[in-house]
Design a protein around this motif. Structure first.
Motif, PDB file in Angstrom:
ATOM      1  N   ALA A  48       0.674  -1.190   0.187  1.00 21.49           N
ATOM      2  CA  ALA A  48      -0.035   0.002  -0.150  1.00 21.49           C
ATOM      3  C   ALA A  48       0.843   1.282   0.009  1.00 21.49           C
ATOM      4  CB  ALA A  48      -1.166   0.086   1.161  1.00 21.49           C
ATOM      5  N   ALA A  49       1.887   1.383   0.728  1.00 20.97           N
ATOM      6  CA  ALA A  49       2.816   2.425   0.918  1.00 20.97           C
ATOM      7  C   ALA A  49       3.466   2.763  -0.403  1.00 20.97           C
ATOM      8  CB  ALA A  49       3.828   2.180   2.034  1.00 20.97           C
ATOM      9  N   ALA A  50       4.166   1.544  -0.847  1.00 21.22           N
ATOM     10  CA  ALA A  50       4.897   1.637  -2.153  1.00 21.22           C
ATOM     11  C   ALA A  50       3.900   2.281  -3.252  1.00 21.22           C
ATOM     12  CB  ALA A  50       5.419   0.304  -2.643  1.00 21.22           C
ATOM     13  N   HIS A  51       2.805   1.862  -3.358  1.00 21.97           N
ATOM     14  CA  HIS A  51       2.032   2.309  -4.727  1.00 21.97           C
ATOM     15  C   HIS A  51       1.006   3.268  -4.109  1.00 21.97           C
ATOM     16  CE1 HIS A  51       3.628  -0.668  -7.148  1.00 21.97           C
ATOM     17  NE2 HIS A  51       3.617  -1.641  -5.969  1.00 21.97           N
ATOM     18  N   ALA A  52       1.126   3.915  -2.964  1.00 20.11           N
ATOM     19  CA  ALA A  52       0.077   4.645  -2.382  1.00 20.11           C
ATOM     20  C   ALA A  52      -1.393   4.419  -2.712  1.00 20.11           C
ATOM     21  CB  ALA A  52       0.310   6.172  -2.852  1.00 20.11           C
ATOM     22  N   ILE A  53      -1.879   3.082  -2.584  1.00 20.13           N
ATOM     23  CA  ILE A  53      -3.070   2.615  -2.624  1.00 20.13           C
ATOM     24  C   ILE A  53      -3.593   2.280  -1.402  1.00 20.13           C
ATOM     25  CG2 ILE A  53      -2.633   1.803  -5.100  1.00 20.13           C
ATOM     26  CD1 ILE A  53      -2.045  -0.849  -3.946  1.00 20.13           C
TER      27      ILE A  53
END
Lengths: 127, 293
Positions: free
Chosen positions: A46-51
């Motif tokens: 989630a953090a890596a892709h801002a999802i």
């Protein structure tokens, strides 16, 4: 596996959870993710892709119910022990289903008969 | 306040109507945002997004209707709710004589869960001038300061009105990451208005499409993408166009474009299978344009 290995296209018509699930299926079927390999945590993806983390959980949950992933005792997920190699032919065919449907749809839009399409496909498959 | 119960709604609007002079900005809006969800409020400029947000938070007295924040009537919020609510308006104007750091230090004292290290880190990361009073900062810088203020207070409800315009791509990604993780992990409820649809697609769990003062569509983002599609019918088949379509447009060459929906069994209307008919999946932005244009 590193979270950035996944490709997320937010504007694609396909929902993000499906994009993740589809990539896991392919990576596991192709053996690029080996049985037992740990997956990045929901938070890392989630953090890596801002999802949204819920989107990642949903994809992992579906992959788990398909038997692709298994939940580790402590925390997190790993590729299930019986991943790619034990897949039956029908399971592997199911992976191709979306592409086959898209192909059929395009052929219909072009008002093509089945025969020449199948001939070409057979050739591509090396038969 | 029973936050654990599944039916709990941190943001709730019922039958909101509001007019400015002759112009009806809200025409009967119902909206609910469940806990831990990120609702993306989409609409064209002038669709009523800011009015709806202000009415939802009790910053505007609507002509008709009712709103609630964290279980309290929006027009009578207590301090207990106010300290768990963060609202970032489009054009912040508060404390023009203070520098960003002074403003954040001052406000931090009023919020019991204030995250001072986060505020300091973001001031550097988002390149806010350290010594300049806010009045001398650009509108973009001021909105970034407000976003830092909103996030640093660790709110239970976070409401952002068009936050993306003030941010460069790196800061925008930072903001989206914060929004996603706060909602998914801390259970923060977020309402995020924008006309830039692509920002929402990363983080939103639901979208609401506001058009001419009404909510035309409110559903899960994933559902939206799987449930609707664009159907193109060649001229010879336009008479077979399904009656229930969200929008229909006759083309100059006699063909027709429609936005259709799957039925309760997940099937497309039969017209999609006619020879020469074309069915295209719709990205959110396309759906928005098809319906709101």
């Amino acid at each position: 596996m590193d979270a950035t290995l996944l490709t997320i296209r937010p504007s694609a018509p396909e929902p993000i959870y499906r994009q993740i699930l589809e990539q896991l299926r392919r990576l596991i079927a192709a053996g690029q993710l080996a049985p037992g390999e740990r997956l990045p945590s929901v938070r890392e993806v989630a953090a890596a892709h801002a999802i949204n983390p819920m989107t990642v959980s949903r994809a992992y949950g579906l992959a788990e119910s398909e038997g692709l992933l298994e939940r580790l005792r402590g925390r997190g997920m790993a590729v299930a022990a019986q991943g790619a190699r034990t897949r039956s032919q029908s399971e592997r065919l199911a992976l191709l289903e979306p592409s086959l449907q898209a192909l059929a749809r395009q052929a219909q839009e072009l008002e093509m008969a089945a025969e020449p399409v199948l001939r070409r496909l057979a050739k591509l498959l090396g038969e | 306040m029973s936050e654990a119960s599944s039916g709990y709604l941190p943001l709730l609007a019922r039958g909101l109507w509001h007019s400015y002079a002759q112009h009806a900005a809200l025409r009967g809006v119902d909206l609910q945002v469940p806990q831990g969800r990120v609702l993306g409020l989409i609409g064209r400029n002038g669709a009523g997004k800011s009015t709806l947000i202000r009415a939802l938070l009790g910053l505007l007295v609507p002509n008709k209707g009712y709103a609630e924040v964290l279980g309290e009537p929006a027009l009578q919020l207590t301090d207990r709710v106010k300290e768990r609510l963060a609202y970032v308006p489009q054009q912040p104007e508060a404390f023009p004589w203070l520098t960003a750091e002074q403003m954040l230090t001052l406000l931090g004292r009023f919020f019991p869960h204030w995250d001072a290290p986060f505020a300091r880190e973001m001031l550097t990361r988002w390149q806010i001038p350290a010594t300049r009073p806010l009045a001398k900062c650009s509108p973009g810088e001021r909105q970034r300061v407000e976003l830092i203020r909103g996030l640093a207070s660790r709110p239970q409800v976070l409401v952002l009105d068009e936050p993306a315009a003030a941010l460069d791509p790196v800061a925008r990604r930072d903001l989206l990451r914060e929004v996603a993780l706060r909602a998914g992990e801390a259970g923060c409820t977020v309402l995020f208005s924008t006309h830039i649809v692509s920002d929402l697609e990363r983080v939103a769990s639901q979208i609401a499409l506001l058009h001419e003062g009404r909510v035309l569509l409110h559903c899960d983002l994933d559902d939206t993408k799987e449930r609707y599609a664009r159907l193109w019918l060649p001229p010879r088949h336009t008479s077979a166009a399904p009656v229930a379509a969200l929008s229909r447009r006759a083309q100059a060459d006699g063909s027709m474009t429609l936005v259709i929906e799957r039925d309760s069994h997940g099937e497309w209307p039969l017209a999609a299978q006619l020879p020469g008919a074309r069915l295209d999946t719709l990205a959110l932005e396309d759906l928005f344009v098809e319906i709101a244009a």
